[in-house]
Design a protein around this motif. Sequence first.
Motif, mmCIF file in Angstrom:
data_model
loop_
_atom_site.group_PDB
_atom_site.id
_atom_site.type_symbol
_atom_site.label_atom_id
_atom_site.label_comp_id
_atom_site.label_asym_id
_atom_site.label_seq_id
_atom_site.Cartn_x
_atom_site.Cartn_y
_atom_site.Cartn_z
ATOM 1 N N HIS A 181 34.155 37.041 54.660
ATOM 2 C CA HIS A 181 33.578 37.629 52.803
ATOM 3 C C HIS A 181 32.472 37.661 52.684
ATOM 4 C CE1 HIS A 181 34.842 38.081 49.430
ATOM 5 N NE2 HIS A 181 34.222 37.023 48.794
ATOM 6 N N ARG A 191 38.553 32.458 54.446
ATOM 7 C CA ARG A 191 38.683 33.341 54.170
ATOM 8 C C ARG A 191 37.091 33.720 53.958
ATOM 9 N NH1 ARG A 191 41.969 31.361 48.873
ATOM 10 N NH2 ARG A 191 40.449 31.186 48.161
ATOM 11 N N SER A 245 39.096 37.701 51.174
ATOM 12 C CA SER A 245 39.120 37.781 49.809
ATOM 13 C C SER A 245 39.041 38.940 49.319
ATOM 14 C CB SER A 245 38.267 36.618 49.464
ATOM 15 O OG SER A 245 37.647 35.323 49.396
ATOM 16 N N ARG A 298 44.379 28.878 41.004
ATOM 17 C CA ARG A 298 43.257 28.451 41.668
ATOM 18 C C ARG A 298 42.666 27.155 40.847
ATOM 19 N NH1 ARG A 298 40.772 33.141 45.177
ATOM 20 N NH2 ARG A 298 42.920 33.835 46.301
ATOM 21 N N SER A 315 31.475 40.457 45.996
ATOM 22 C CA SER A 315 32.457 39.749 44.902
ATOM 23 C C SER A 315 32.338 39.993 43.576
ATOM 24 C CB SER A 315 32.334 38.417 45.817
ATOM 25 O OG SER A 315 33.920 37.705 45.445
ATOM 26 N N ILE A 316 32.116 38.501 43.212
ATOM 27 C CA ILE A 316 32.215 38.877 41.425
ATOM 28 C C ILE A 316 30.510 39.124 40.917
ATOM 29 C CG2 ILE A 316 31.376 36.185 41.097
ATOM 30 C CD1 ILE A 316 32.587 35.900 38.390
ATOM 31 N N TRP A 362 44.268 33.621 40.154
ATOM 32 C CA TRP A 362 43.699 33.306 39.083
ATOM 33 C C TRP A 362 44.335 31.345 38.704
ATOM 34 C CZ3 TRP A 362 39.251 33.182 42.209
ATOM 35 C CH2 TRP A 362 38.957 34.040 42.966
ATOM 36 N N LEU A 403 31.155 34.112 43.813
ATOM 37 C CA LEU A 403 31.472 32.311 43.534
ATOM 38 C C LEU A 403 32.062 31.657 44.413
ATOM 39 C CD1 LEU A 403 34.168 31.732 41.487
ATOM 40 C CD2 LEU A 403 36.335 33.100 42.432
HETATM 41 O O1 LIG Z 1 34.053 35.326 45.565
HETATM 42 C C1 LIG Z 1 34.054 35.879 44.474
HETATM 43 O O2 LIG Z 1 33.323 36.329 44.262
HETATM 44 C C2 LIG Z 1 35.751 36.292 44.471
HETATM 45 C C3 LIG Z 1 36.926 36.785 45.500
HETATM 46 C C4 LIG Z 1 37.454 35.328 46.218
HETATM 47 O O3 LIG Z 1 38.453 35.382 45.745
HETATM 48 C C5 LIG Z 1 36.178 34.467 47.005
HETATM 49 C C6 LIG Z 1 37.338 33.222 47.787
HETATM 50 O O4 LIG Z 1 38.335 34.130 48.446
HETATM 51 O O5 LIG Z 1 37.160 31.976 47.194
#
Ligand SMILES: O=C(O)CCC(=O)CC(=O)O
Length: 264
Positions: free
Chosen positions: A240, A152, A214, A133, A95-96, A130, A30
């Motif tokens: 992350h 993160r 994350s 956010r 991640s996603i 979510w 993301l």
């Molecule tokens: O990074 C992602 O695809 C989703 C996970 C997330 O929460 C990313 C972040 O920490 O902003």
Amino acid sequence: MLMAQLNDINVHYVDEGDRNGAPVVFANSLGTDFRLWDQIIPLLPPGLRLIRYDKRGHGLTTCPAGDYFMGDLVQDAARLLDMLGVKGCVFVGLSIGGMIAQGLAAERLDLVRAMVISNTAAKIGTPEIWKGRIETVRKGGVAALEQPILERWFSKRFHRENAAELDGWRNMLCRTPAAGYAGCSAAISETDLFDSTARLTLPTLAIAGSEDGSTPPDLVRETADLIRGSRFHLVRGAGHLPCVENPNEYAEVLTAFLEEVGHV
Ligand SMILES: O=C(O)CCC(=O)CC(=O)O
């Protein structure tokens, strides 16, 4: 520039390496585009076909309005691979992107013979997190969340020692369209892949970063443990995005996995 015209969107992608080689496909996280993998590509063994793409709402790919669903993101990946004539790839998703990998493996095993699920889980966060956010981003753009996201994404060491590079990642993040970030966040919010991922049997490597705020290592391991025979690798000192913080280790573990599954 390569753009694939799919059903309702045009997808920006790159298809490099050996067109006749075994395909490896990369899906981003993301708030990032396919430059996420820039440092990994040159470290991989020769002879592979390396495909990267920007998911909907990111990079140069179309950014539809409204909420997206994980099914849209999985279908986009499947349509792109069908259009490119790819079968039996190793799909690397962060991640996603790792959620897309799990969804694609559940639906289209003809496309995916092995997967790398990096810094991801069967379920990430809660609908409440979510929702907050999404509201913030729709009001104030992605920049409104910049600071906590960068904390993160990267370890404290990276923040201290890589100010210029950090600025580049901040720019990539903040230039992500609010509609794209929010749309993909809505998809994550609605996604729980626990049951379908627990039925997967394909060779799987899970990668985590010890400083990931994350998707912390325990969460990644929990998802890896759903898949019989999966391997788990922890990149120490990385957040992350370990493919950015420690590309050498990341490429090494990915290469070892490609060798193990007979892809190189
Ligand atoms: O990074 C992602 O695809 C989703 C996970 C997330 O929460 C990313 C972040 O920490 O902003």
